[in-house]
Design a protein around this motif. Structure first.
Motif, PDB file in Angstrom:
ATOM      1  N   ARG A  53      21.451 105.908  -2.110  1.00 37.11           N
ATOM      2  CA  ARG A  53      21.367 104.789  -3.049  1.00 37.11           C
ATOM      3  C   ARG A  53      21.290 103.451  -2.326  1.00 37.11           C
ATOM      4  N   LEU A  54      21.944 103.365  -1.170  1.00 35.38           N
ATOM      5  CA  LEU A  54      21.963 102.122  -0.410  1.00 35.38           C
ATOM      6  C   LEU A  54      20.753 101.984   0.509  1.00 35.38           C
ATOM      7  N   GLY A  55      19.868 102.973   0.472  1.00 39.56           N
ATOM      8  CA  GLY A  55      18.657 102.892   1.287  1.00 39.56           C
ATOM      9  C   GLY A  55      18.864 103.247   2.742  1.00 39.56           C
ATOM     10  N   GLU A  56      19.929 103.964   3.053  1.00 37.89           N
ATOM     11  CA  GLU A  56      20.190 104.330   4.450  1.00 37.89           C
ATOM     12  C   GLU A  56      19.422 105.592   4.836  1.00 37.89           C
ATOM     13  N   MET A  57      19.243 105.789   6.115  1.00 38.30           N
ATOM     14  CA  MET A  57      18.601 106.991   6.627  1.00 38.30           C
ATOM     15  C   MET A  57      19.625 108.125   6.716  1.00 38.30           C
ATOM     16  N   ILE A  58      19.220 109.316   6.326  1.00 38.64           N
ATOM     17  CA  ILE A  58      20.087 110.493   6.439  1.00 38.64           C
ATOM     18  C   ILE A  58      19.625 111.266   7.669  1.00 38.64           C
ATOM     19  N   ASP A  59      20.091 110.821   8.836  1.00 38.75           N
ATOM     20  CA  ASP A  59      19.598 111.393  10.084  1.00 38.75           C
ATOM     21  C   ASP A  59      20.611 112.292  10.777  1.00 38.75           C
ATOM     22  N   GLN A  60      21.806 112.403  10.182  1.00 29.82           N
ATOM     23  CA  GLN A  60      22.818 113.238  10.820  1.00 29.82           C
ATOM     24  C   GLN A  60      23.782 113.774   9.768  1.00 29.82           C
ATOM     25  N   LEU A  61      24.101 115.057   9.861  1.00 29.09           N
ATOM     26  CA  LEU A  61      25.058 115.693   8.969  1.00 29.09           C
ATOM     27  C   LEU A  61      26.298 116.092   9.773  1.00 29.09           C
ATOM     28  N   PRO A  62      27.438 116.261   9.110  1.00 24.69           N
ATOM     29  CA  PRO A  62      28.603 116.776   9.824  1.00 24.69           C
ATOM     30  C   PRO A  62      28.283 118.127  10.466  1.00 24.69           C
ATOM     31  N   ASP A  63      28.868 118.406  11.606  1.00 24.31           N
ATOM     32  CA  ASP A  63      28.570 119.650  12.333  1.00 24.31           C
ATOM     33  C   ASP A  63      28.759 120.878  11.462  1.00 24.31           C
ATOM     34  N   TRP A  64      29.838 120.899  10.658  1.00 18.84           N
ATOM     35  CA  TRP A  64      30.140 122.094   9.885  1.00 18.84           C
ATOM     36  C   TRP A  64      29.156 122.280   8.715  1.00 18.84           C
ATOM     37  N   ALA A  65      28.385 121.213   8.355  1.00 20.45           N
ATOM     38  CA  ALA A  65      27.460 121.290   7.248  1.00 20.45           C
ATOM     39  C   ALA A  65      26.075 121.765   7.674  1.00 20.45           C
ATOM     40  N   VAL A  66      25.852 121.902   8.992  1.00 25.21           N
ATOM     41  CA  VAL A  66      24.530 122.297   9.499  1.00 25.21           C
ATOM     42  C   VAL A  66      24.417 123.812   9.480  1.00 25.21           C
TER      43      VAL A  66
END
Length: 344
Positions: free
Chosen positions: A329-342
């Motif tokens: 919503r804030l227009g940020e890039m989603i370039d990294q997820l938490p390790d456990w979520a990968v």
């Protein structure tokens, strides 16, 4: 419950200001007779002696008639207020599913309990909510019977608008009144004869802002609220101002509000809560869940301690997803997820 004679004693012995502070709905009665500016420091009979008698005559009234009408008006609204009280439990008596197979169920629900309703899309979750909303007496397609305190209800109790026992909140809620948020809450509080209305309105507004994803001001027009803000306002209003003891919620997981906080808030107000949901967080936060299949109640599951323990992991997942939504919503890039979520 106060009767007309009790109100007569009240208006003869207390200043009009004190009476209206306790029963703010009385302002509407006086305003309709163009008596909004009479001297509130006097008792109503005293103030009426100083009012314009010719103006009263235009309404076919005299001071005696105004006092009698005012007291009857307050008595009527007090009766409507009291008609929603005293619900100790609600019972769902099973009917039939789409195959005309009987539902072997008699489920009793008490104030403060949260019941989730789960099942595939189209299975009949909303039909169950509709049966409860109309307090079905075997006269809907499912044949279910809803009893309050063990008793069947007549049509007056089921369909009386002023004494409505059930409030329903859905994802699609829109306002049509051109009022500010403050004016809306004040109007509702006055119609419910809320004591100390200013404090309740303030709490309601703050609660709505805590639930909403985006803050809004008291001066905001209700027609300008977003979908999430509207639902947050109505949930807070239902918790603090509405006297409906039964609350039905239809799939608010995508409503743009803090949904778990909303459900807990309503339960803490000692309301009976039934929520249709596909959300495991809401489903397992309930005391019991009704499983719907083929248009009928297939079974009722009591939430186990093991399931409650799993909520910690579910909440962790939900918090990560919530953070991702906010970043989007804030227009940020989603370039990294938490390790456990990968997922490898």
């Amino acid at each position: 419950m106060m009767k007309s004679n009790d109100f007569l004693h009240l208006v003869h012995n207390q200043s009009l200001k004190d009476v209206l502070e306790e029963y703010p709905i009385g302002v509407d009665f006086l305003t309709n007779l163009r008596l909004g500016d009479i001297k509130a420091e006097l008792t109503l009979p005293e103030a009426l002696q100083e009012a314009d008698q010719e103006a009263l005559a235009e309404f076919g009234m005299d001071p005696f008639g105004v006092v009698q009408g005012f007291c009857q008006f307050l008595e009527t609204f007090s009766q409507q207020k009291g008609s929603r009280e005293g619900i100790s439990f609600l019972t769902i008596h099973g009917g039939y599913n789409k195959r005309k197979e009987p539902e072997d169920i008699n489920l009793t629900i008490y104030p403060g309990e949260i019941i989730s309703i789960v099942g595939p899309t189209g299975s009949g979750k909303s039909r169950l909510l509709n049966d409860i909303e109309c307090l079905a007496q075997g006269d809907t397609p499912t044949g279910r019977v809803i009893r309050i305190n063990g008793a069947e209800l007549d049509d007056l109790q089921r369909f009386e608008m002023e004494g409505k026992l059930v409030a329903q909140l859905s994802q699609n809620m829109n306002f049509v009144m051109d009022l500010t948020v403050r004016e809306f809450l004040e109007m509702h509080a006055k119609s419910r004869l809320i004591h100390h209305a200013e404090n309740i309105i303030d709490r309601c507004f703050q609660c709505a802002n805590n639930l909403a994803g985006e803050k809004f001001a008291e001066e905001t027009k209700v027609t300008q609220l977003s979908g999430g803000q509207s639902r947050a306002l109505m949930i807070a209003d239902t918790a603090f101002i509405s006297e409906s003891p039964i609350v039905l919620i239809d799939e608010i997981e995508n409503a743009g509000i803090d949904r778990r906080q909303a459900i807990t808030l309503l339960a803490d107000r000692e309301k009976i809560i039934l929520i249709s949901t596909h959300d495991p967080l809401l489903g397992l936060s309930a005391d019991k869940r009704i499983v719907i299949k083929d248009g009928g109640i297939a079974k009722v599951i009591h939430t186990t301690e093991e399931e409650r323990a799993s909520l910690k992991t579910i909440e962790k997942l939900d918090n990560v997803l919530g953070e991702l939504r906010n970043r989007l919503r804030l227009g940020e890039m989603i370039d990294q997820l938490p390790d456990w979520a990968v997922i490898e």
